[in-house]
Design a protein around this motif. Structure first.
Motif, PDB file in Angstrom:
ATOM      1  N   ARG A 529       1.032  -1.371   0.276  1.00  0.00           N
ATOM      2  CA  ARG A 529       0.535  -0.293  -0.337  1.00  0.00           C
ATOM      3  C   ARG A 529       0.849   1.277  -0.298  1.00  0.00           C
ATOM      4  NH1 ARG A 529      -4.548  -1.982  -1.591  1.00  0.00           N
ATOM      5  NH2 ARG A 529      -3.950  -0.801  -3.045  1.00  0.00           N
ATOM      6  N   ASN A 530       1.662   1.317  -0.839  1.00  0.00           N
ATOM      7  CA  ASN A 530       2.349   2.713  -1.315  1.00  0.00           C
ATOM      8  C   ASN A 530       1.743   3.304  -1.822  1.00  0.00           C
ATOM      9  OD1 ASN A 530       4.967   1.476   0.074  1.00  0.00           O
ATOM     10  ND2 ASN A 530       6.489   1.111  -1.667  1.00  0.00           N
ATOM     11  N   ALA A 531       2.159   4.632  -1.782  1.00  0.00           N
ATOM     12  CA  ALA A 531       1.290   5.378  -2.679  1.00  0.00           C
ATOM     13  C   ALA A 531       2.603   6.438  -2.891  1.00  0.00           C
ATOM     14  CB  ALA A 531       0.156   5.620  -2.631  1.00  0.00           C
ATOM     15  N   LEU A 532       2.170   6.594  -4.418  1.00  0.00           N
ATOM     16  CA  LEU A 532       2.845   8.472  -5.441  1.00  0.00           C
ATOM     17  C   LEU A 532       2.745   9.656  -4.487  1.00  0.00           C
ATOM     18  CD1 LEU A 532       3.532   7.233  -8.833  1.00  0.00           C
ATOM     19  CD2 LEU A 532       5.370   6.741  -6.388  1.00  0.00           C
ATOM     20  N   VAL A 533       0.864   9.455  -5.138  1.00  0.00           N
ATOM     21  CA  VAL A 533       0.270  10.614  -4.367  1.00  0.00           C
ATOM     22  C   VAL A 533      -0.581   9.819  -3.023  1.00  0.00           C
ATOM     23  CG1 VAL A 533      -0.875  12.887  -4.682  1.00  0.00           C
ATOM     24  CG2 VAL A 533       0.797  11.651  -5.950  1.00  0.00           C
ATOM     25  N   ARG A 534      -0.751  10.880  -1.881  1.00  0.00           N
ATOM     26  CA  ARG A 534      -1.869  10.044  -0.829  1.00  0.00           C
ATOM     27  C   ARG A 534      -2.493  11.295  -0.469  1.00  0.00           C
ATOM     28  NH1 ARG A 534      -1.302   5.477   1.156  1.00  0.00           N
ATOM     29  NH2 ARG A 534       1.071   5.005   0.992  1.00  0.00           N
ATOM     30  N   PHE A 542     -11.033  21.016   3.691  1.00  0.00           N
ATOM     31  CA  PHE A 542     -10.343  21.557   2.526  1.00  0.00           C
ATOM     32  C   PHE A 542     -10.841  20.422   1.833  1.00  0.00           C
ATOM     33  CE2 PHE A 542      -8.807  24.208   5.756  1.00  0.00           C
ATOM     34  CZ  PHE A 542      -8.303  25.146   5.642  1.00  0.00           C
ATOM     35  N   ASN A 543     -11.081  20.678   0.212  1.00  0.00           N
ATOM     36  CA  ASN A 543     -10.935  19.717  -0.963  1.00  0.00           C
ATOM     37  C   ASN A 543      -9.776  19.859  -1.380  1.00  0.00           C
ATOM     38  OD1 ASN A 543     -13.759  19.048   0.944  1.00  0.00           O
ATOM     39  ND2 ASN A 543     -15.084  19.771  -1.439  1.00  0.00           N
ATOM     40  N   TYR A 544      -9.878  18.812  -2.294  1.00  0.00           N
ATOM     41  CA  TYR A 544      -8.438  19.240  -3.467  1.00  0.00           C
ATOM     42  C   TYR A 544      -8.609  18.451  -4.527  1.00  0.00           C
ATOM     43  CZ  TYR A 544      -7.733  14.400  -2.056  1.00  0.00           C
ATOM     44  OH  TYR A 544      -7.975  12.516  -1.916  1.00  0.00           O
ATOM     45  N   ARG A 545      -7.367  18.670  -5.512  1.00  0.00           N
ATOM     46  CA  ARG A 545      -7.305  18.356  -6.195  1.00  0.00           C
ATOM     47  C   ARG A 545      -5.980  17.552  -6.867  1.00  0.00           C
ATOM     48  NH1 ARG A 545     -10.506  21.142 -11.107  1.00  0.00           N
ATOM     49  NH2 ARG A 545     -12.851  22.022 -10.040  1.00  0.00           N
ATOM     50  N   VAL A 546      -6.265  16.671  -7.478  1.00  0.00           N
ATOM     51  CA  VAL A 546      -5.104  16.024  -8.192  1.00  0.00           C
ATOM     52  C   VAL A 546      -4.960  15.812  -9.718  1.00  0.00           C
ATOM     53  CG1 VAL A 546      -3.796  14.344  -8.188  1.00  0.00           C
ATOM     54  CG2 VAL A 546      -4.752  14.648  -5.896  1.00  0.00           C
ATOM     55  N   THR A 547      -4.244  16.086 -10.077  1.00  0.00           N
ATOM     56  CA  THR A 547      -4.165  16.153 -11.518  1.00  0.00           C
ATOM     57  C   THR A 547      -2.655  15.546 -12.415  1.00  0.00           C
ATOM     58  OG1 THR A 547      -5.073  18.129 -12.395  1.00  0.00           O
ATOM     59  CG2 THR A 547      -4.144  17.952 -13.755  1.00  0.00           C
ATOM     60  N   LEU A 548      -2.646  14.691 -12.720  1.00  0.00           N
ATOM     61  CA  LEU A 548      -1.082  13.795 -13.755  1.00  0.00           C
ATOM     62  C   LEU A 548      -1.473  14.547 -15.497  1.00  0.00           C
ATOM     63  CD1 LEU A 548      -1.540  12.692 -10.938  1.00  0.00           C
ATOM     64  CD2 LEU A 548      -0.545  10.714 -11.973  1.00  0.00           C
ATOM     65  N   ASP A 549      -0.501  14.986 -15.773  1.00  0.00           N
ATOM     66  CA  ASP A 549      -0.909  15.356 -17.032  1.00  0.00           C
ATOM     67  C   ASP A 549       0.630  15.478 -17.490  1.00  0.00           C
ATOM     68  OD1 ASP A 549      -1.758  16.680 -19.350  1.00  0.00           O
ATOM     69  OD2 ASP A 549      -1.370  19.045 -18.939  1.00  0.00           O
ATOM     70  N   ALA A 572     -11.455  14.829  -2.854  1.00  0.00           N
ATOM     71  CA  ALA A 572     -11.162  15.295  -3.807  1.00  0.00           C
ATOM     72  C   ALA A 572     -12.306  15.751  -4.431  1.00  0.00           C
ATOM     73  CB  ALA A 572     -10.287  14.251  -4.958  1.00  0.00           C
ATOM     74  N   GLU A 573     -11.742  16.998  -5.071  1.00  0.00           N
ATOM     75  CA  GLU A 573     -13.776  17.581  -5.478  1.00  0.00           C
ATOM     76  C   GLU A 573     -13.400  17.374  -7.179  1.00  0.00           C
ATOM     77  OE1 GLU A 573     -13.713  21.563  -5.840  1.00  0.00           O
ATOM     78  OE2 GLU A 573     -14.518  22.030  -4.261  1.00  0.00           O
ATOM     79  N   LYS A 574     -11.126  17.037  -7.946  1.00  0.00           N
ATOM     80  CA  LYS A 574     -11.602  15.969  -8.921  1.00  0.00           C
ATOM     81  C   LYS A 574     -10.416  15.602  -9.194  1.00  0.00           C
ATOM     82  CE  LYS A 574     -11.825  17.217 -13.688  1.00  0.00           C
ATOM     83  NZ  LYS A 574     -12.000  18.324 -14.983  1.00  0.00           N
ATOM     84  N   VAL A 575      -9.844  14.563  -9.782  1.00  0.00           N
ATOM     85  CA  VAL A 575      -8.977  13.509  -9.514  1.00  0.00           C
ATOM     86  C   VAL A 575      -9.051  13.528 -11.765  1.00  0.00           C
ATOM     87  CG1 VAL A 575      -7.799  11.353  -9.781  1.00  0.00           C
ATOM     88  CG2 VAL A 575      -8.790  11.946  -8.076  1.00  0.00           C
ATOM     89  N   GLU A 576      -7.239  14.313 -12.267  1.00  0.00           N
ATOM     90  CA  GLU A 576      -7.700  14.066 -13.837  1.00  0.00           C
ATOM     91  C   GLU A 576      -6.295  13.420 -14.299  1.00  0.00           C
ATOM     92  OE1 GLU A 576      -8.257  17.205 -17.354  1.00  0.00           O
ATOM     93  OE2 GLU A 576      -8.135  18.157 -14.888  1.00  0.00           O
TER      94      GLU A 576
END
Length: 719
Positions: A529-534, A542-549, A572-576
């Motif tokens: 259960r490692n993670a790059l983004v946790r 506080f809602n948050y966003r994560v984007t990988l582009d 998360a409001e959005k994971v993109e």
């Protein structure tokens, strides 16, 4: 003459009332003393400054022409902070011009119009009150910002925004066994942005509860401005009878005005501007004798329960807290323009089989520029008479009031031409701004490829900054703390190699965009259960966003090594994820199954996965919303234009909107969708499945009406 003069003076003194007094107080002790001696007409004035950890009790008995007032020395310059609240009890009291900011209530009600169960407020007014992000840091801790008890109370020209924890923003409380009329008035208030809660309990206004819903409250909600009120599907939840909802502006707000319980309510002359935002709704009708007339709805996109007009099916012989049959509803002269849907018999299922009866839908204007028929019948509509409605290709012109009307003035359908939209600056106190100052453009910070350079650059950053990592290998033990919105970018030959359990750890207030670089787990520890983004590990509002582009992710070889991992109590409001490549991932690219309760909680509102390649990835997405609650919008899941080879499971449970289209699957693990309650929409179309199982779509509960289309897919070979 002296005698006469003395007599006249004496008579004047007897006839004149005592002069009202202002009591300027500078500390809590001075306030307590002033309250004890305040007389009708007096004002207790809090000195300018911050009043911290102040549990205010304001009681007294004024008169209609001489109320007792609690106010600020200067509007906007008295700030109630810390662990503070306000209880008001008595008659003919006024509270004005106070700002609650920088704290949260230590009790279940921030502002309560009762001191206790025996000392209730009546004929009391809250005006010019500001509650600005005065929210409990635990999103699951439930409280009410304004609780209105008693009778003939008013809340006006106030400002409420930023509630991030569970609980209604403003509620009229009708305790069980106390079904008297409230006659509250809620007018000219600004209800500003409320982020999605991700569970039930995020209403902006609620009038009553189911316990006393068959009696009348007779509350008036008029001339308020609702902007981006996205807490849950019910912006205004009516759970009593005889209420009036009139002249309000509902702008870019997810959700609807919902006549949930109670009879004989009137919804008129409200204006909805959805502006094409997802899940913007209109008016939902349940129960008896409801009147919905002269409303204007433009650009609302919602369907089913969130339709521009939704007339629900009921439950036969319904218990008080379920869905009573619609009877004798009058829905007339409403304009519904560029809307997503009108739904009759909404929610029809094995339980909700009682169709509307003795009801009318008349002289409504229904126009979409593309001519699309937006009316859907989900049940028997024979009890809903239709007359004088105008739909289809009708030329419209925008009038001076900013609304669209038929160019042909003889068209006798739709909202009246004398509607006067409330102006934004007419709601809330004039002295408190509605918009935050514009954020300054972020800086560019360089991070060379050497030990600790990335972590140091992040620590030195500010909100909106971009960290540009240099080409080369950046070995990071982590976790790197992300406490504000930040972008980390670099060329593809800039490789960030995770050596620890977590590479990027979000904290409350943090959001992260990763762009153009390479992420590797080749050197990570072998724990599961490692993670790059946790996501934040502490419960947070506080809602948050994560984007990988345009990133490359590779060699996440430790057991169940995820790219992004949600955490309980955060949202998360959005994971993109766009234009990226993933290879040799042992866990999930999106792991959003952290909420395990049965109350409809979930971890991410919107997940978009587009134009990526996945090779030897165990799971692309694992997303869950458990339980049977119907009061949330999402999750919404979109997966389009991806190439998936060897592995790549997609597992979705309770997701409310699913679009999986134009993807190519080869020797892949397949798609599993399990629908729960509500009206989930599933579209799986135009995909190519080579040596891959066909999509599996199931239903978890007998309740609910899933809308499932699996079409246009090409299946080649056997899995």
């Amino acid at each position: 003459m002296r005698t006469g003069g003395s007599l006249a003076l004496a008579l004047l003194t007897i006839a004149s009332p005592a002069f009202a007094a202002d009591h300027l107080v500078r500390d809590q002790g001075g306030y307590a003393a002033a309250v004890k001696k305040a007389a009708p007409g007096d004002r207790i004035v809090l000195a300018d400054g911050e009043w911290r950890d102040f549990q205010i009790v304001f009681t007294g008995t004024g008169s209609a022409d001489k109320p007792i007032t609690l106010t600020a020395q200067t509007p906007g310059k008295v700030v109630i902070a810390g662990r503070s609240n306000l209880r008001v009890g008595g008659k003919h009291l006024v509270v004005s011009n106070l700002v609650f900011r920088g704290g949260f209530s230590p009790t279940k009600e921030l502002i309560s119009l009762r001191r206790d169960s025996k000392t209730i407020a009546s004929d009391t007014r809250l005006t010019g009150i500001v509650v600005d992000n005065f929210t409990n840091p635990d999103r699951r801790a439930e409280d009410i910002w304004v609780a209105i008890y008693g009778t003939d109370n008013r809340v006006d020209h106030s400002w409420f925004a930023g509630k991030g924890n569970a609980g209604v923003t403003l509620a009229v409380i009708r305790p069980k066994g106390q079904g008297d009329e409230n006659r509250a008035r809620i007018d000219h208030n600004y209800f500003g942005p409320r982020p999605p809660l991700g569970s039930n309990g995020g209403e902006t206004i609620r009038i009553g509860t189911s316990d006393e819903s068959l009696s009348d409250s007779k509350t008036v909600i008029e001339n308020n401005w609702f902007e981006k009120c996205d807490g849950e599907v019910e912006i205004v939840s009516i759970k009593s009878g005889g209420n009036v909802i009139r002249g309000n502006m509902i702008v870019e707000s997810q959700g609807a005005i919902v006549l949930r319980h109670g009879n004989g309510n009137l919804v008129e002359r409200n204006i909805f501007f959805g502006k094409g935002k997802p899940s913007t709704g209109g008016i939902r009708v349940i129960n008896r004798d409801q009147v919905v007339r002269d409303n204007y709805l433009e650009g609302v996109t919602g369907t089913s329960f969130l339709s521009a007009i939704a007339v629900m099916n009921g439950v036969p012989n319904s218990v008080i807290n379920r869905y009573h049959q619609v009877a004798n509803a009058r829905i007339e002269r409403n304009s519904i323009i560029e809307a997503g849907r009108i739904t009759f018999g909404a929610g029809a299922d094995a339980e909700r089989t009682a169709s509307p009866v003795s009801s009318r839908f008349e002289r409504n204007l229904i126009v979409n520029a593309d001519g699309k028929d937006i009316v859907r019948n989900e049940g028997d509509v024979s009890g809903l008479a239709m007359a004088g409605n105008v739909a289809g290709a009708v030329k419209l012109e925008r009038a001076a009031n900013g609304l669209l009307y038929p160019a042909d003035a003889t068209v006798a359908a739709g909202a009246p031409r004398d509607l006067v939209p409330l102006k934004r600056d007419e709601a809330g106190p004039a002295w408190y701004p509605k918009d935050a100052p514009a954020a300054a453009a972020g800086r560019q910070i360089e991070a060379p490829a050497r030990a600790d350079a990335l972590a140091k650059a992040v620590a030195a950053s500010a909100p909106g900054d971009t960290i540009r990592v240099a080409a080369g290998v950046h070995r990071v033990l982590g976790p790197v703390a992300i406490a504000h919105p930040l972008t980390i970018a670099g060329p593809r030959d800039a490789v960030i190699e995770s050596l620890g359990v977590t590479l990027f750890q979000l904290f409350p207030g943090g959001s992260l965009t990763l762009r153009g670089l390479t992420l590797s787990g080749a050197g990570a520890v072998g724990t599961p259960r490692n993670a790059l983004v946790r996501a934040p590990q502490a419960v947070s509002t506080f809602n948050y966003r994560v984007t990988l582009d345009d990133v490359a992710v590779q060699d996440l070889n430790a057991p169940n090594f995820d790219v992004y991992a949600a955490m309980p109590g955060t949202f998360a409001e959005k994971v993109e994820i766009r234009g990226s490549s993933f290879a040799k991932i042992s866990g999930a690219v999106v792991a959003a199954v952290s909420e395990t309760g049965s109350k409809g909680l979930y971890s991410a509102e919107q997940i978009e996965i587009a134009d990526n390649s996945f090779a030897e990835v165990a799971t692309i997405a694992d997303v869950a919303r458990l339980g049977t609650d119907e009061s949330t919008f999402g999750p919404r899941f979109v997966m389009t234009g991806n190439a998936v080879t060897r592995g790549g499971k997609v597992r979705l449970s309770g997701v409310q909107s699913v679009e999986i289209a134009r993807n190519r699957f080869a020797d892949a693990a397949g798609i599993e969708v399990a629908n729960s309650v509500g009206a989930p929409v599933v579209r799986i179309s135009d995909n190519r499945f080579a040596a891959t199982p066909q999509p599996k779509v199931t239903k978890l509960y007998p309740q609910g009406t899933p809308d499932v289309v699996v079409a246009g897919n090409v299946v080649v070979g056997r899995p």
